[in-house]
Structure formats: structure tokens, C-alpha cells
Scaffold this motif. Structure first.
Motif, PDB file in Angstrom:
ATOM      1  N   LEU A 125       0.808  -1.217   0.000  1.00 11.97           N
ATOM      2  CA  LEU A 125       0.000   0.000   0.000  1.00 11.97           C
ATOM      3  C   LEU A 125       0.841   1.267   0.000  1.00 11.97           C
ATOM      4  N   HIS A 126       2.076   1.177   0.473  1.00 10.81           N
ATOM      5  CA  HIS A 126       2.907   2.371   0.588  1.00 10.81           C
ATOM      6  C   HIS A 126       4.076   2.418  -0.390  1.00 10.81           C
ATOM      7  N   LYS A 127       4.089   1.534  -1.352  1.00 11.90           N
ATOM      8  CA  LYS A 127       5.166   1.606  -2.341  1.00 11.90           C
ATOM      9  C   LYS A 127       4.902   2.778  -3.286  1.00 11.90           C
ATOM     10  N   ASN A 128       5.926   3.273  -3.894  1.00  9.17           N
ATOM     11  CA  ASN A 128       5.836   4.497  -4.688  1.00  9.17           C
ATOM     12  C   ASN A 128       5.209   4.315  -6.064  1.00  9.17           C
ATOM     13  N   ASP A 129       5.295   3.151  -6.632  1.00 14.26           N
ATOM     14  CA  ASP A 129       4.709   2.952  -7.957  1.00 14.26           C
ATOM     15  C   ASP A 129       3.265   2.474  -7.844  1.00 14.26           C
ATOM     16  N   PHE A 130       2.686   2.020  -8.918  1.00 12.75           N
ATOM     17  CA  PHE A 130       1.276   1.640  -8.933  1.00 12.75           C
ATOM     18  C   PHE A 130       0.992   0.408  -8.066  1.00 12.75           C
ATOM     19  N   ILE A 131      -0.234   0.339  -7.594  1.00 12.28           N
ATOM     20  CA  ILE A 131      -0.673  -0.776  -6.755  1.00 12.28           C
ATOM     21  C   ILE A 131      -1.327  -1.831  -7.636  1.00 12.28           C
ATOM     22  N   ILE A 132      -0.942  -3.070  -7.458  1.00 10.34           N
ATOM     23  CA  ILE A 132      -1.534  -4.171  -8.205  1.00 10.34           C
ATOM     24  C   ILE A 132      -2.685  -4.734  -7.373  1.00 10.34           C
ATOM     25  N   THR A 133      -3.888  -4.531  -7.867  1.00  9.10           N
ATOM     26  CA  THR A 133      -5.102  -4.884  -7.136  1.00  9.10           C
ATOM     27  C   THR A 133      -5.138  -6.361  -6.758  1.00  9.10           C
ATOM     28  N   THR A 134      -4.740  -7.225  -7.658  1.00 12.03           N
ATOM     29  CA  THR A 134      -4.807  -8.663  -7.354  1.00 12.03           C
ATOM     30  C   THR A 134      -3.907  -9.029  -6.179  1.00 12.03           C
ATOM     31  N   GLU A 135      -2.754  -8.361  -6.048  1.00 10.02           N
ATOM     32  CA  GLU A 135      -1.866  -8.635  -4.912  1.00 10.02           C
ATOM     33  C   GLU A 135      -2.547  -8.245  -3.602  1.00 10.02           C
ATOM     34  N   ILE A 136      -3.177  -7.085  -3.601  1.00 10.24           N
ATOM     35  CA  ILE A 136      -3.874  -6.609  -2.405  1.00 10.24           C
ATOM     36  C   ILE A 136      -5.011  -7.560  -2.042  1.00 10.24           C
ATOM     37  N   ILE A 137      -5.790  -7.966  -3.033  1.00  5.87           N
ATOM     38  CA  ILE A 137      -6.916  -8.877  -2.792  1.00  5.87           C
ATOM     39  C   ILE A 137      -6.423 -10.211  -2.253  1.00  5.87           C
ATOM     40  N   ASP A 138      -5.380 -10.763  -2.843  1.00  5.44           N
ATOM     41  CA  ASP A 138      -4.842 -12.050  -2.392  1.00  5.44           C
ATOM     42  C   ASP A 138      -4.366 -11.989  -0.942  1.00  5.44           C
ATOM     43  N   ILE A 139      -3.612 -10.953  -0.606  1.00  4.83           N
ATOM     44  CA  ILE A 139      -3.114 -10.818   0.764  1.00  4.83           C
ATOM     45  C   ILE A 139      -4.269 -10.589   1.724  1.00  4.83           C
ATOM     46  N   SER A 140      -5.223  -9.773   1.330  1.00  6.05           N
ATOM     47  CA  SER A 140      -6.383  -9.485   2.172  1.00  6.05           C
ATOM     48  C   SER A 140      -7.179 -10.755   2.467  1.00  6.05           C
ATOM     49  N   GLN A 141      -7.394 -11.569   1.449  1.00  9.76           N
ATOM     50  CA  GLN A 141      -8.129 -12.821   1.649  1.00  9.76           C
ATOM     51  C   GLN A 141      -7.364 -13.772   2.563  1.00  9.76           C
TER      52      GLN A 141
END
Length: 55
Positions: free
Chosen positions: A22-38
Motif C-alpha cells: 500500500l505504501h510503495k511508490n509505484d502503482f498498486i496491483i489490485t490482485t496482490e492486495i486482494i490475495d493478501i487481504s483474503q
């Protein structure tokens, strides 16, 4: 290490991984966030299940 400690360690690792994404400087990859969240949701559920058996 017992089950509770293992789950707590996994929760901490997933939270740190989510924080980095969430705090990296480049774009956020939604699938990575969803996978970790799940995965975090599953671990939190397991944690509560284990804690309820202990109490």
C-alpha cells in the motif's frame, strides 16, 4: 512454537506485506492486495477459532 504463536506470526507477516504494497511508490496491483487481504482474513478467522477453543 504453538498454533496461536504460529498464527500470530503469520498475521504480522501478512500485515507487513500489505503495508509495503500500500505504501510503495509505484502503482498498486489490485490482485496482490486482494490475495493478501483474503489470506489475512483466513488467518484472522483461524486465530479467533483457536483462541475460542483455549478459552
Amino acid at each position: 512454537m504453538g498454533k496461536v504463536e504460529d498464527v500470530e506470526e503469520k498475521m504480522t507477516a501478512l500485515k507487513k506485506q500489505m503495508h509495503k504494497l500500500l505504501h510503495k511508490n509505484d502503482f498498486i496491483i489490485t490482485t496482490e492486495i486482494i490475495d493478501i487481504s483474503q489470506e489475512l482474513d483466513e488467518v484472522i478467522y483461524l486465530y479467533h477459532k483457536i483462541k475460542n477453543k483455549i478459552n
